[in-house]
Design a protein around this motif. Structure first.
Motif, PDB file in Angstrom:
ATOM      1  N   LYS A 113       0.888  -1.279   0.142  1.00  0.00           N
ATOM      2  CA  LYS A 113       0.124   0.027  -0.059  1.00  0.00           C
ATOM      3  C   LYS A 113       0.589   1.204   0.067  1.00  0.00           C
ATOM      4  N   SER A 114       2.042   1.214   0.665  1.00  0.00           N
ATOM      5  CA  SER A 114       2.907   2.240   0.828  1.00  0.00           C
ATOM      6  C   SER A 114       3.588   2.714  -0.519  1.00  0.00           C
ATOM      7  N   LYS A 115       3.427   1.868  -1.421  1.00  0.00           N
ATOM      8  CA  LYS A 115       4.106   1.949  -2.793  1.00  0.00           C
ATOM      9  C   LYS A 115       3.087   2.569  -3.612  1.00  0.00           C
ATOM     10  N   GLY A 116       1.735   2.601  -3.317  1.00  0.00           N
ATOM     11  CA  GLY A 116       0.684   3.180  -4.312  1.00  0.00           C
ATOM     12  C   GLY A 116       0.148   2.238  -5.444  1.00  0.00           C
ATOM     13  N   LEU A 117      -0.803   2.718  -6.115  1.00  0.00           N
ATOM     14  CA  LEU A 117      -1.399   1.996  -7.053  1.00  0.00           C
ATOM     15  C   LEU A 117      -0.423   1.390  -8.153  1.00  0.00           C
ATOM     16  N   ILE A 118      -0.667   0.012  -8.493  1.00  0.00           N
ATOM     17  CA  ILE A 118       0.143  -0.243  -9.740  1.00  0.00           C
ATOM     18  C   ILE A 118      -0.967  -0.081 -10.844  1.00  0.00           C
ATOM     19  N   LYS A 119      -0.723   0.897 -11.723  1.00  0.00           N
ATOM     20  CA  LYS A 119      -1.774   1.369 -12.762  1.00  0.00           C
ATOM     21  C   LYS A 119      -1.642   0.034 -13.833  1.00  0.00           C
ATOM     22  N   HIS A 120      -2.773  -0.457 -14.279  1.00  0.00           N
ATOM     23  CA  HIS A 120      -2.666  -1.484 -15.506  1.00  0.00           C
ATOM     24  C   HIS A 120      -2.300  -2.732 -14.819  1.00  0.00           C
ATOM     25  N   GLY A 121      -2.609  -2.977 -13.416  1.00  0.00           N
ATOM     26  CA  GLY A 121      -2.104  -4.162 -12.891  1.00  0.00           C
ATOM     27  C   GLY A 121      -3.380  -5.236 -13.063  1.00  0.00           C
ATOM     28  N   PRO A 122      -3.213  -6.189 -12.626  1.00  0.00           N
ATOM     29  CA  PRO A 122      -4.046  -7.341 -12.957  1.00  0.00           C
ATOM     30  C   PRO A 122      -5.396  -7.359 -11.884  1.00  0.00           C
TER      31      PRO A 122
END
Ligand code: NAI
Length: 395
Positions: free
Chosen positions: A32-41
């Motif tokens: 969560k601390s790394k933020g959203l992974i855009k275009h993730g599964p």
């Protein structure tokens, strides 16, 4: 009951439910601390989902990109008065956290090599998930009953061709000694390929394709290791290395199949050496990991399973740009481990390590801390003197 670690060689036969849950939460917090992974599964099947790299992949998919997931694993549930294996508690903790976040999380506990478990998984995916866009294959197993022949194949960790002598460490007792491992027979090498090679990964993809449960453009990934010259005879050039070559063969075959179906892809990610239940069983490797941790921590480059998988997903798999492959078509997140300066520092320490200087020259303390954490011990915030209920239900 009050649950304490009981270490027997390279396993701990107890596990702490609250400690495992807190360890899972630490991993969720990291992602969560790394933020959203855009275009993730969005819909993920993880085979080998309860510990190590598979669990970290599942956590990354769920909490990095809001994925629903089905996890398949083989764990011993708790009984009255007897703790479960840690993967059982990890899966309960993951499932609760995922559901609390509004994500579907289903679990199947059983032998992933069997047709029965594959069919159970297909039914669960059809019912609850819909066609999957990511399949993570992260099994580490000592044996496989072949679903067609019924033959039980046992994997061995041995060199090929010649015997291999090197230093090793008894991580429990802190004793450094020489170990000589005799070479595998051809039958043992073939058995190891049958267990840890790519046939079962292909069978999973076959089952998904036949049931029309692969989303067009789906990704599949399996994990491998290469490592340094010190461990090549027992790893890269040994029986497990031969199995990993077969996994690479399977990756190419699966890639061709997925590519033809909506531009999907399959590949191998070569990951860093880390303390897991699987790696602690390999001779010589725990000593290498203890030195590796020392050197990488000093450089500020140390990562655990969750950091590795978060980096794999965010900078490689779902970076929305061209993936970086090595000359063999593999993705590399062992890049920091394999940096020439890191490996040179390890090679300088390696010949000097003895039982007497183990604590100074290596991070054996960090190794032990990580090892116990796999079983839920030594996790911050847990009162290990308190009574805890070992019997926990996974629904
Ligand atoms: P691990 O021991 O932590 O996890 C193994 C997983 O497989 C668990 O979820 C376990 O329940 C499941 N499993 C085992 N037998 C099963 C069966 N018959 N049916 C269903 N599930 C079963 O192992 P780790 O280390 O995470 O390994 C995963 C993969 O990553 C392996 O391919 C390994 O070679 C690779 N890898 C590991 C590295 C390391 O240093 N630990 C480094 C690079 C790659």
């Amino acid at each position: 009951m009050i649950i304490k670690p009981k270490v027997r060689g390279f396993v701990c036969v107890t596990a702490h439910p609250a400690g495992c849950a807190a360890h899972v939460q630490e991993q969720i917090d990291h992602v969560k601390s790394k933020g959203l992974i855009k275009h993730g599964p969005k819909r993920v099947l993880v085979i080998g989902a309860s510990t190590g790299y598979g669990l970290a992949s599942r956590i990354t998919a769920a909490f990095g990109s809001g994925a629903s997931s089905l996890g398949v694993f083989f764990e011993r549930p708790s009984e009255e008065g007897r703790p479960a294996t840690p993967g059982w508690y990890n899966s309960i903790a993951f499932t609760r956290a995922a559901r609390a976040a509004g994500l579907y999380a289903g679990n199947i506990n059983g032998d992933a090599f069997s047709d029965e478990i594959k069919q159970q998984a297909m039914a669960a995916i059809a019912r609850n998930l819909g066609p999957v866009d990511l399949v993570v294959y992260s099994l580490a197993s000592p044996r496989r009953t072949h679903p067609r022949t019924g033959v039980v194949h046992k994997s061995v960790l041995k060199p090929l061709g010649n015997s291999y002598t090197n230093k090793t460490v008894d991580t429990d007792k802190g004793i450094v000694s020489q170990v000589t491992i005799e070479p595998a027979t051809e039958a043992e090498a073939a058995d190891t390929v049958a267990v840890m090679g790519g046939e079962d990964w292909e069978m999973w993809i076959d089952a998904l394709a036949e049931a029309k449960l692969l989303a067009p453009g789906a990704t599949s990934v399996a994990y491998s290791y290469i490592g340094p010259v010190h461990t090549w005879p027992i790893y890269r050039d040994g029986t497990i290395g031969r199995a990993k070559l077969d996994l690479e063969r399977a990756a190419r075959a699966i890639h061709a199949r997925l590519d033809a179906f909506g531009g999907g892809r399959a590949f191998i990610s070569v990951n860093k050496a880390l303390v897991t239940q699987a790696s602690s069983a390999i001779p010589v490797v725990p000593l290498y990991i203890s030195i590796l941790y020392q050197v990488m921590k000093a450089q500020g480059l140390h990562e655990g399973c969750i950091e590795q998988m978060q980096r794999l997903f965010s900078t490689q798999l779902y970076n929305n740009s061209v993936l970086k492959f090595d000359g063999e078509g593999r993705v590399r997140v062992d890049d920091w481990e394999m940096r020439p300066d890191i490996q040179a520092a390890i090679s300088e320490i390696w010949p000097r390590v003895t039982t007497e200087n183990l604590a100074q020259l290596t991070d054996i303390a960090g190794y032990r801390t990580e090892f116990l954490k796999l079983f839920g011990f030594g996790v911050a915030g847990i009162n290990y003197e308190a009574e805890v209920e070992p019997h926990q239900v996974l629904d």
